[in-house]
Design a protein around this motif. Structure first.
Motif, PDB file in Angstrom:
ATOM      1  N   TYR A   1      -8.225  -3.820  -4.236  1.00 61.85           N
ATOM      2  CA  TYR A   1      -8.122  -3.483  -5.661  1.00 61.85           C
ATOM      3  C   TYR A   1      -8.122  -1.969  -5.841  1.00 61.85           C
ATOM      4  N   ARG A   2      -7.370  -1.277  -5.016  1.00 62.09           N
ATOM      5  CA  ARG A   2      -7.358   0.178  -5.046  1.00 62.09           C
ATOM      6  C   ARG A   2      -5.962   0.673  -4.708  1.00 62.09           C
ATOM      7  N   ASN A   3      -5.735   1.962  -4.923  1.00 60.39           N
ATOM      8  CA  ASN A   3      -4.407   2.545  -4.738  1.00 60.39           C
ATOM      9  C   ASN A   3      -4.245   3.286  -3.427  1.00 60.39           C
ATOM     10  N   VAL A   4      -5.311   3.348  -2.648  1.00 59.95           N
ATOM     11  CA  VAL A   4      -5.252   4.003  -1.344  1.00 59.95           C
ATOM     12  C   VAL A   4      -5.834   3.057  -0.310  1.00 59.95           C
ATOM     13  N   PRO A   5      -5.401   3.161   0.936  1.00 59.52           N
ATOM     14  CA  PRO A   5      -5.919   2.258   1.972  1.00 59.52           C
ATOM     15  C   PRO A   5      -7.413   2.449   2.196  1.00 59.52           C
ATOM     16  N   TYR A   6      -8.052   1.399   2.712  1.00 57.39           N
ATOM     17  CA  TYR A   6      -9.449   1.531   3.123  1.00 57.39           C
ATOM     18  C   TYR A   6      -9.538   2.518   4.284  1.00 57.39           C
ATOM     19  N   PHE A   7     -10.703   3.143   4.413  1.00 59.09           N
ATOM     20  CA  PHE A   7     -10.864   4.141   5.469  1.00 59.09           C
ATOM     21  C   PHE A   7     -10.975   3.489   6.842  1.00 59.09           C
ATOM     22  N   GLU A   8     -11.203   2.178   6.876  1.00 54.64           N
ATOM     23  CA  GLU A   8     -11.146   1.459   8.141  1.00 54.64           C
ATOM     24  C   GLU A   8     -10.155   0.318   8.012  1.00 54.64           C
ATOM     25  N   SER A   9      -9.518  -0.023   9.103  1.00 55.94           N
ATOM     26  CA  SER A   9      -8.470  -1.037   9.062  1.00 55.94           C
ATOM     27  C   SER A   9      -9.036  -2.439   9.250  1.00 55.94           C
ATOM     28  N   PHE A  10      -8.473  -3.386   8.485  1.00 55.96           N
ATOM     29  CA  PHE A  10      -8.804  -4.800   8.642  1.00 55.96           C
ATOM     30  C   PHE A  10      -7.591  -5.571   9.158  1.00 55.96           C
ATOM     31  N   GLU A  11      -6.630  -4.836   9.703  1.00 55.85           N
ATOM     32  CA  GLU A  11      -5.368  -5.432  10.122  1.00 55.85           C
ATOM     33  C   GLU A  11      -5.558  -6.578  11.109  1.00 55.85           C
ATOM     34  N   HIS A  12      -6.572  -6.483  11.963  1.00 54.53           N
ATOM     35  CA  HIS A  12      -6.788  -7.511  12.980  1.00 54.53           C
ATOM     36  C   HIS A  12      -7.323  -8.813  12.389  1.00 54.53           C
ATOM     37  N   LEU A  13      -7.790  -8.763  11.127  1.00 52.08           N
ATOM     38  CA  LEU A  13      -8.346  -9.956  10.491  1.00 52.08           C
ATOM     39  C   LEU A  13      -7.598 -10.386   9.234  1.00 52.08           C
ATOM     40  N   ALA A  14      -6.945  -9.442   8.572  1.00 50.90           N
ATOM     41  CA  ALA A  14      -6.343  -9.707   7.261  1.00 50.90           C
ATOM     42  C   ALA A  14      -5.005 -10.429   7.399  1.00 50.90           C
ATOM     43  N   VAL A  15      -5.041 -11.738   7.257  1.00 51.88           N
ATOM     44  CA  VAL A  15      -3.807 -12.535   7.261  1.00 51.88           C
ATOM     45  C   VAL A  15      -3.095 -12.367   5.922  1.00 51.88           C
TER      46      VAL A  15
ATOM     47  N   LEU B   1       2.677   1.102 -13.786  1.00 49.03           N
ATOM     48  CA  LEU B   1       3.601   0.549 -12.795  1.00 49.03           C
ATOM     49  C   LEU B   1       3.509   1.312 -11.475  1.00 49.03           C
ATOM     50  N   ARG B   2       3.309   2.614 -11.561  1.00 49.66           N
ATOM     51  CA  ARG B   2       3.134   3.404 -10.335  1.00 49.66           C
ATOM     52  C   ARG B   2       1.857   2.994  -9.617  1.00 49.66           C
ATOM     53  N   ASN B   3       0.809   2.702 -10.374  1.00 49.66           N
ATOM     54  CA  ASN B   3      -0.441   2.240  -9.764  1.00 49.66           C
ATOM     55  C   ASN B   3      -0.245   0.911  -9.040  1.00 49.66           C
ATOM     56  N   ILE B   4       0.564   0.037  -9.618  1.00 47.43           N
ATOM     57  CA  ILE B   4       0.855  -1.239  -8.961  1.00 47.43           C
ATOM     58  C   ILE B   4       1.598  -0.983  -7.650  1.00 47.43           C
ATOM     59  N   ARG B   5       2.564  -0.083  -7.677  1.00 53.00           N
ATOM     60  CA  ARG B   5       3.286   0.266  -6.448  1.00 53.00           C
ATOM     61  C   ARG B   5       2.327   0.807  -5.394  1.00 53.00           C
ATOM     62  N   ASP B   6       1.433   1.702  -5.804  1.00 54.91           N
ATOM     63  CA  ASP B   6       0.491   2.289  -4.854  1.00 54.91           C
ATOM     64  C   ASP B   6      -0.462   1.227  -4.303  1.00 54.91           C
ATOM     65  N   ASN B   7      -0.848   0.271  -5.153  1.00 60.48           N
ATOM     66  CA  ASN B   7      -1.708  -0.821  -4.709  1.00 60.48           C
ATOM     67  C   ASN B   7      -1.004  -1.672  -3.653  1.00 60.48           C
ATOM     68  N   ILE B   8       0.276  -1.956  -3.871  1.00 59.88           N
ATOM     69  CA  ILE B   8       1.057  -2.715  -2.891  1.00 59.88           C
ATOM     70  C   ILE B   8       1.135  -1.949  -1.571  1.00 59.88           C
ATOM     71  N   LYS B   9       1.381  -0.641  -1.648  1.00 62.31           N
ATOM     72  CA  LYS B   9       1.456   0.175  -0.442  1.00 62.31           C
ATOM     73  C   LYS B   9       0.134   0.149   0.322  1.00 62.31           C
ATOM     74  N   ALA B  10      -0.984   0.239  -0.408  1.00 68.36           N
ATOM     75  CA  ALA B  10      -2.297   0.195   0.240  1.00 68.36           C
ATOM     76  C   ALA B  10      -2.525  -1.159   0.909  1.00 68.36           C
ATOM     77  N   ALA B  11      -2.054  -2.215   0.269  1.00 62.73           N
ATOM     78  CA  ALA B  11      -2.194  -3.563   0.831  1.00 62.73           C
ATOM     79  C   ALA B  11      -1.365  -3.723   2.094  1.00 62.73           C
ATOM     80  N   LEU B  12      -0.162  -3.167   2.101  1.00 55.70           N
ATOM     81  CA  LEU B  12       0.746  -3.333   3.233  1.00 55.70           C
ATOM     82  C   LEU B  12       0.263  -2.602   4.483  1.00 55.70           C
ATOM     83  N   VAL B  13      -0.638  -1.642   4.307  1.00 55.47           N
ATOM     84  CA  VAL B  13      -1.220  -0.952   5.467  1.00 55.47           C
ATOM     85  C   VAL B  13      -1.923  -1.957   6.376  1.00 55.47           C
ATOM     86  N   GLU B  14      -2.436  -3.054   5.793  1.00 54.67           N
ATOM     87  CA  GLU B  14      -3.149  -4.074   6.563  1.00 54.67           C
ATOM     88  C   GLU B  14      -2.207  -5.034   7.290  1.00 54.67           C
ATOM     89  N   ASN B  15      -0.901  -4.821   7.134  1.00 52.35           N
ATOM     90  CA  ASN B  15       0.114  -5.638   7.810  1.00 52.35           C
ATOM     91  C   ASN B  15      -0.089  -7.141   7.552  1.00 52.35           C
TER      92      ASN B  15
END
Length: 330
Positions: free
Chosen positions: A45-59, A103-117
């Protein structure tokens, strides 16, 4: 052949969460593995990625959501001024004071989410003002809301890679309630992204029928509603699995809006409606066999992680835990 269903749990990273999990004697990874889950659905629920990655768990990743957003999108200053007394209040809620910034905030939120692959993203489709949360006197129809929601999504859909599935979630407020097949069909006909589907929140759907008294009632109601969708039921790719039997409260709470009510008071009210309890009735397996979801998210409320663990175990037991739903018939 349909791939094996992935069982996940909801997870929201907040300050102190890691220490809270460690009180169970486990890391997050051990907590997930110990339950036999395949990973987590991470709230971002944020516009920037978390400072630690959850990519190994986030399906999957659940995107940010504003229960009240239609007035911002339509630049309805009359409605906005009714609920936000200053620009600071408006900015606190939307992160901005104007539509393009939102709308820009929504885009940034999507980008932050995609960091988790993630394999999928979850997007709520509903509209409810602070007043309507209490009065249940809704200004907009389901069709009005899904039409506007599709337009908003289409404005930012280019941020989502084609290989990432977008699952639109139902609520009990106006929007994608799933109770009207024509509304569901109209919504998806407007979406300009091929890789989409539905994340069916079972508790949210149960909240649309205050007459439900038992888990079995709820399960039969969900099955009936899904079957009524016809071919569009195949759009259901995931379940937020939880039980909500709040009809007695919904039928008796006072339909009065206090303009001085706080966010905490609104949340307490919403939680009384949207209970997020675990299913205990093994009849829930009928849902799994009929829907055949790719993802089952055990999205449950909890006091602490020990409580969360117990709740997930209860629901997994109801699900048959080792139940294979991939080769079952309709």
């Amino acid at each position: 052949m349909r791939r094996k269903t992935k069982h996940l749990c909801n997870y929201c990273f907040m300050p102190g969460q890691e220490k809270a999990i460690l009180k169970t004697g486990k890391t997050l990874e051990q907590f997930v593995a110990g339950l036999g889950l395949d990973g987590i659905e991470l709230l971002v629920y944020r516009n920037v990625p978390y400072f630690e990655s959850f990519e190994h768990l986030a399906v999957g990743v659940h995107l940010n959501y504003w229960p009240m957003w239609l007035a911002m999108y339509r630049n309805d200053k009359e409605v906005l001024s009714r609920f936000f007394t200053s620009k600071d209040a408006l900015k606190d809620y939307y992160g901005t004071t104007y539509c393009m910034g939102w709308l820009r905030n929504i885009r940034d939120n999507i980008k932050a989410a995609l960091v988790e692959n993630p394999e999928y993203l979850v997007w709520h489709v509903a509209e409810c003002t602070f007043e309507e949360v209490f009065t249940f006197k809704f200004e907009h129809s389901d069709m009005d809301v899904v039409t506007a929601a599709a337009a908003v999504f289409n404005r930012v859909a280019d941020e989502v890679p084609e290989n990432v599935l977008v699952l639109f979630e139902n609520l009990w407020w106006p929007g994608l309630r799933l109770t009207e097949p024509a509304v569901v069909r109209a919504f998806f006909e407007k979406i300009k992204h091929k890789n989409v589907g539905i994340m069916l929140d079972t508790g949210h759907l149960m909240n649309t029928n205050p007459e439900l008294q038992t888990e079995e009632d709820g399960i039969e109601y969900i099955l009936k509603t899904v079957k009524a969708l016809g071919e569009d039921r195949k759009l259901i790719r995931g379940l937020h699995l939880n039980c909500s039997l709040s009809g007695d409260y919904v039928k008796t709470f006072e339909r009065v809006f206090d303009s001085e009510s706080s966010n905490i008071e609104r949340m307490k009210h919403v939680i009384k409606i949207d209970q997020h309890r675990p299913f205990t009735d093994k009849a829930v397996q009928k849902l799994l066999r009929f829907i055949k979801p790719d993802y089952v998210v055990h999205e449950l409320a909890y006091r602490d992680f020990s409580d969360f663990e117990k709740n997930i175990e209860v629901q997994l037991t109801a699900c048959g835990r080792k139940l294979s739903i991939d080769d079952e018939g309709d």
